[in-house]
Design a protein around this motif. Structure first.
Motif, PDB file in Angstrom:
ATOM      1  N   LEU A 124       2.063  21.215   2.446  1.00 62.30           N
ATOM      2  CA  LEU A 124       1.147  20.458   3.299  1.00 62.30           C
ATOM      3  C   LEU A 124      -0.220  20.286   2.654  1.00 62.30           C
ATOM      4  O   LEU A 124      -0.845  19.226   2.772  1.00 62.30           O
ATOM      5  N   ALA A 125      -0.682  21.301   1.946  1.00 60.80           N
ATOM      6  CA  ALA A 125      -2.028  21.250   1.377  1.00 60.80           C
ATOM      7  C   ALA A 125      -2.158  20.188   0.290  1.00 60.80           C
ATOM      8  O   ALA A 125      -3.234  19.600   0.114  1.00 60.80           O
ATOM      9  N   ILE A 126      -1.060  19.907  -0.440  1.00 57.78           N
ATOM     10  CA  ILE A 126      -1.137  18.928  -1.527  1.00 57.78           C
ATOM     11  C   ILE A 126      -0.405  17.633  -1.188  1.00 57.78           C
ATOM     12  O   ILE A 126      -0.331  16.734  -2.023  1.00 57.78           O
ATOM     13  N   ALA A 127       0.128  17.531   0.034  1.00 58.86           N
ATOM     14  CA  ALA A 127       0.856  16.321   0.422  1.00 58.86           C
ATOM     15  C   ALA A 127      -0.002  15.062   0.326  1.00 58.86           C
ATOM     16  O   ALA A 127       0.511  14.000  -0.049  1.00 58.86           O
ATOM     17  N   PRO A 128      -1.303  15.089   0.633  1.00 60.01           N
ATOM     18  CA  PRO A 128      -2.106  13.855   0.531  1.00 60.01           C
ATOM     19  C   PRO A 128      -2.237  13.304  -0.881  1.00 60.01           C
ATOM     20  O   PRO A 128      -2.637  12.148  -1.062  1.00 60.01           O
ATOM     21  N   LEU A 129      -1.923  14.114  -1.897  1.00 61.90           N
ATOM     22  CA  LEU A 129      -2.083  13.657  -3.282  1.00 61.90           C
ATOM     23  C   LEU A 129      -0.967  12.705  -3.705  1.00 61.90           C
ATOM     24  O   LEU A 129      -1.131  11.955  -4.678  1.00 61.90           O
ATOM     25  N   ASP A 130       0.162  12.738  -3.005  1.00 57.74           N
ATOM     26  CA  ASP A 130       1.284  11.858  -3.334  1.00 57.74           C
ATOM     27  C   ASP A 130       1.102  10.551  -2.570  1.00 57.74           C
ATOM     28  O   ASP A 130       1.450  10.435  -1.399  1.00 57.74           O
ATOM     29  N   ARG A 131       0.528   9.536  -3.238  1.00 54.91           N
ATOM     30  CA  ARG A 131       0.109   8.303  -2.575  1.00 54.91           C
ATOM     31  C   ARG A 131       1.191   7.223  -2.653  1.00 54.91           C
ATOM     32  O   ARG A 131       2.043   7.228  -3.548  1.00 54.91           O
ATOM     33  N   TYR A 132       1.129   6.321  -1.692  1.00 53.09           N
ATOM     34  CA  TYR A 132       2.018   5.148  -1.684  1.00 53.09           C
ATOM     35  C   TYR A 132       1.173   3.917  -2.014  1.00 53.09           C
ATOM     36  O   TYR A 132       0.302   3.520  -1.241  1.00 53.09           O
ATOM     37  N   VAL A 133       1.420   3.330  -3.165  1.00 58.27           N
ATOM     38  CA  VAL A 133       0.611   2.211  -3.660  1.00 58.27           C
ATOM     39  C   VAL A 133       1.474   0.959  -3.729  1.00 58.27           C
ATOM     40  O   VAL A 133       2.562   0.968  -4.314  1.00 58.27           O
ATOM     41  N   VAL A 134       0.989  -0.134  -3.123  1.00 56.84           N
ATOM     42  CA  VAL A 134       1.702  -1.416  -3.134  1.00 56.84           C
ATOM     43  C   VAL A 134       0.778  -2.478  -3.721  1.00 56.84           C
ATOM     44  O   VAL A 134      -0.318  -2.724  -3.181  1.00 56.84           O
ATOM     45  N   ALA A 135       1.201  -3.069  -4.820  1.00 55.57           N
ATOM     46  CA  ALA A 135       0.415  -4.126  -5.486  1.00 55.57           C
ATOM     47  C   ALA A 135      -1.010  -3.675  -5.768  1.00 55.57           C
ATOM     48  O   ALA A 135      -1.978  -4.417  -5.583  1.00 55.57           O
ATOM     49  N   GLY A 136      -1.123  -2.418  -6.193  1.00 53.03           N
ATOM     50  CA  GLY A 136      -2.433  -1.883  -6.529  1.00 53.03           C
ATOM     51  C   GLY A 136      -3.258  -1.445  -5.337  1.00 53.03           C
ATOM     52  O   GLY A 136      -4.401  -0.999  -5.516  1.00 53.03           O
ATOM     53  N   VAL A 137      -2.703  -1.570  -4.126  1.00 54.73           N
ATOM     54  CA  VAL A 137      -3.421  -1.178  -2.908  1.00 54.73           C
ATOM     55  C   VAL A 137      -2.894   0.174  -2.437  1.00 54.73           C
ATOM     56  O   VAL A 137      -1.688   0.333  -2.229  1.00 54.73           O
ATOM     57  N   ASP A 138      -3.809   1.125  -2.265  1.00 54.64           N
ATOM     58  CA  ASP A 138      -3.436   2.463  -1.810  1.00 54.64           C
ATOM     59  C   ASP A 138      -3.254   2.436  -0.290  1.00 54.64           C
ATOM     60  O   ASP A 138      -4.216   2.319   0.472  1.00 54.64           O
ATOM     61  N   ILE A 139      -2.010   2.526   0.153  1.00 53.64           N
ATOM     62  CA  ILE A 139      -1.707   2.481   1.595  1.00 53.64           C
ATOM     63  C   ILE A 139      -2.009   3.819   2.266  1.00 53.64           C
ATOM     64  O   ILE A 139      -2.469   3.872   3.408  1.00 53.64           O
ATOM     65  N   GLY A 140      -1.753   4.902   1.537  1.00 51.63           N
ATOM     66  CA  GLY A 140      -1.963   6.238   2.090  1.00 51.63           C
ATOM     67  C   GLY A 140      -0.937   7.204   1.542  1.00 51.63           C
ATOM     68  O   GLY A 140      -0.075   6.837   0.737  1.00 51.63           O
ATOM     69  N   PRO A 141      -0.994   8.462   1.964  1.00 52.82           N
ATOM     70  CA  PRO A 141      -0.019   9.444   1.491  1.00 52.82           C
ATOM     71  C   PRO A 141       1.401   9.099   1.941  1.00 52.82           C
ATOM     72  O   PRO A 141       1.611   8.662   3.078  1.00 52.82           O
ATOM     73  N   GLN A 142       2.355   9.281   1.044  1.00 54.12           N
ATOM     74  CA  GLN A 142       3.744   8.984   1.379  1.00 54.12           C
ATOM     75  C   GLN A 142       4.222   9.834   2.550  1.00 54.12           C
ATOM     76  O   GLN A 142       4.960   9.342   3.420  1.00 54.12           O
ATOM     77  N   SER A 143       3.813  11.093   2.582  1.00 56.29           N
ATOM     78  CA  SER A 143       4.258  11.980   3.659  1.00 56.29           C
ATOM     79  C   SER A 143       3.770  11.486   5.013  1.00 56.29           C
ATOM     80  O   SER A 143       4.509  11.537   6.009  1.00 56.29           O
ATOM     81  N   TRP A 144       2.547  10.997   5.056  1.00 53.14           N
ATOM     82  CA  TRP A 144       2.011  10.486   6.322  1.00 53.14           C
ATOM     83  C   TRP A 144       2.772   9.249   6.773  1.00 53.14           C
ATOM     84  O   TRP A 144       3.080   9.088   7.963  1.00 53.14           O
TER      85      TRP A 144
END
Length: 361
Positions: A124-144
């Motif tokens: 949980l502590a490092i979950a925000p570091l795994d990001r979901y990026v679409v066309a160069g846009v950071d949508i947010g953490p994949q886990s979220w």
């Protein structure tokens, strides 16, 4: 948002999704199914990763969820044979499947970043570091994103099938007469629970999943007699547990998984002790009142049976074989309620006491 706020956001959606799943499991007397699912999905996750070698593949979630459904089917099949108890069958199956997963990890995945400890404790502590990026846009953490999708699925299923779920949970025979299929509905719900469990693995781990699926619903069960109230209260308790555990982890500078589970357990203990109707204190007070009412009834009946004969506190204590202290407290209570009179040592019923005695069943 900062990493800390994203961590809290992930914890919130995960806790609410797990609480909703656990609420229906609890009402269906399958609370320990969450424990089984949190362990039984492990071999499916490992086998899929061994074949695909891709952390981001959605087939990992599908394989793990199928593994959970296999555990459900096997445990129910063992219970249907009546050779073992259903709880024993559940324990046998999920322990065996989890052991297989641990064995596969130990033998084949030593050189990869995939370890049983991650499944148990979560990240949980490092979950925000795994990001979901679409066309160069950071949508947010994949886990979220994944847990938000599972939360929407849970809420949508409960909303659309609410009446059917109530029939399935409380009147399965009536549901069959109305043409519903409780077994199919339960299978769909357990599939959603299985997918939610798998999705929460990377975030919460087995320990926090079990805590969030059991503690908030169990506390809500002590506070509400309605299914809708149970769902709302359990979700609220899950939110409080996540927020409290998160800030406790920040204060202690530790991973938030343990503190969130601890706060959830602490909230349950508080509710268990202080719930207005079903709490330990309320139940203890109710037993005391029932005991006092029984003694009062026996004293009134003893005085009535004595009639014109001398009736004293000592005589009543002798007849009922109770200690003088208990009798004196009951007599004082009955006098305050004007149910008896006491002239020196003699006890007699008042008109109100006679009416009370006649009204008793």
């Amino acid at each position: 948002m900062s990493i800390e706020m994203w961590t809290l956001a992930i914890a919130l959606v995960t806790s609410v999704a797990c609480a909703l799943c656990g609420s229906l499991l609890l009402v269906n007397r399958q609370a320990m199914m969450s424990e089984g699912l949190s362990h039984a999905v492990f071999p499916g996750l490992v086998i899929a990763f061994m074949l695909l070698r891709d952390y981001s593949s959605p087939l990992l979630i599908v394989s793990a969820a199928l593994s959970g459904l296999v555990m459900v089917w096997l445990s129910q099949w063992l219970g249907s044979t009546r050779l073992v108890d259903s709880d024993a069958g559940l324990g046998i199956v999920f322990a065996g499947m989890f052991s297989v997963g641990v064995l596969l990890v130990s033998r084949n995945l030593r050189s990869t970043h995939f370890h049983a400890d991650c499944i148990i404790d979560g990240n949980l502590a490092i979950a925000p570091l795994d990001r979901y990026v679409v066309a160069g846009v950071d949508i947010g953490p994949q886990s979220w994103i994944v847990m938000s999708i599972m939360l929407v699925v849970c809420v949508a299923f409960i909303t659309l099938c609410y009446k059917e779920l109530k029939l399935m949970l409380f009147e399965p025979l009536l549901a069959r007469r109305f043409g519903f299929k409780p077994a199919l509905l339960q299978l769909i719900w357990l599939a959603i629970v299985s997918f939610t469990t798998v999705a929460a693995f990377n975030v919460a781990g087995a320990v926090l999943i079990v805590a969030l699926m059991i503690a908030p619903p169990a506390a809500a069960y002590l506070l509400s007699d309605r299914l809708s109230g149970l769902l709302v209260i359990s979700s609220a308790i899950a939110v409080v547990s996540s927020i409290g555990g998160f800030y406790l982890a920040l204060a202690l500078d530790i991973a938030p998984t343990g503190p969130i589970a601890s706060v959830a357990g602490a909230v349950f203990l508080i509710v268990f002790a202080l719930a207005p109707k079903r709490g330990f204190v309320a139940a203890w007070a109710k037993r005391i009142r029932q005991k006092q009412a029984t003694i009062d009834c026996l004293i009134l009946e003893s005085i009535a049976r004595q009639g014109a004969r001398e009736t004293s506190a000592a005589k009543v204590a002798e007849l009922l074989q109770l200690t003088p202290g208990v009798i004196q407290r009951s007599i004082a209570r009955l006098r305050n309620e004007e149910l008896i009179r006491q002239a020196q040592e003699r006890l007699t019923l008042t008109d109100t006491g006679t009416a009370r005695l006649e009204a008793m069943p």
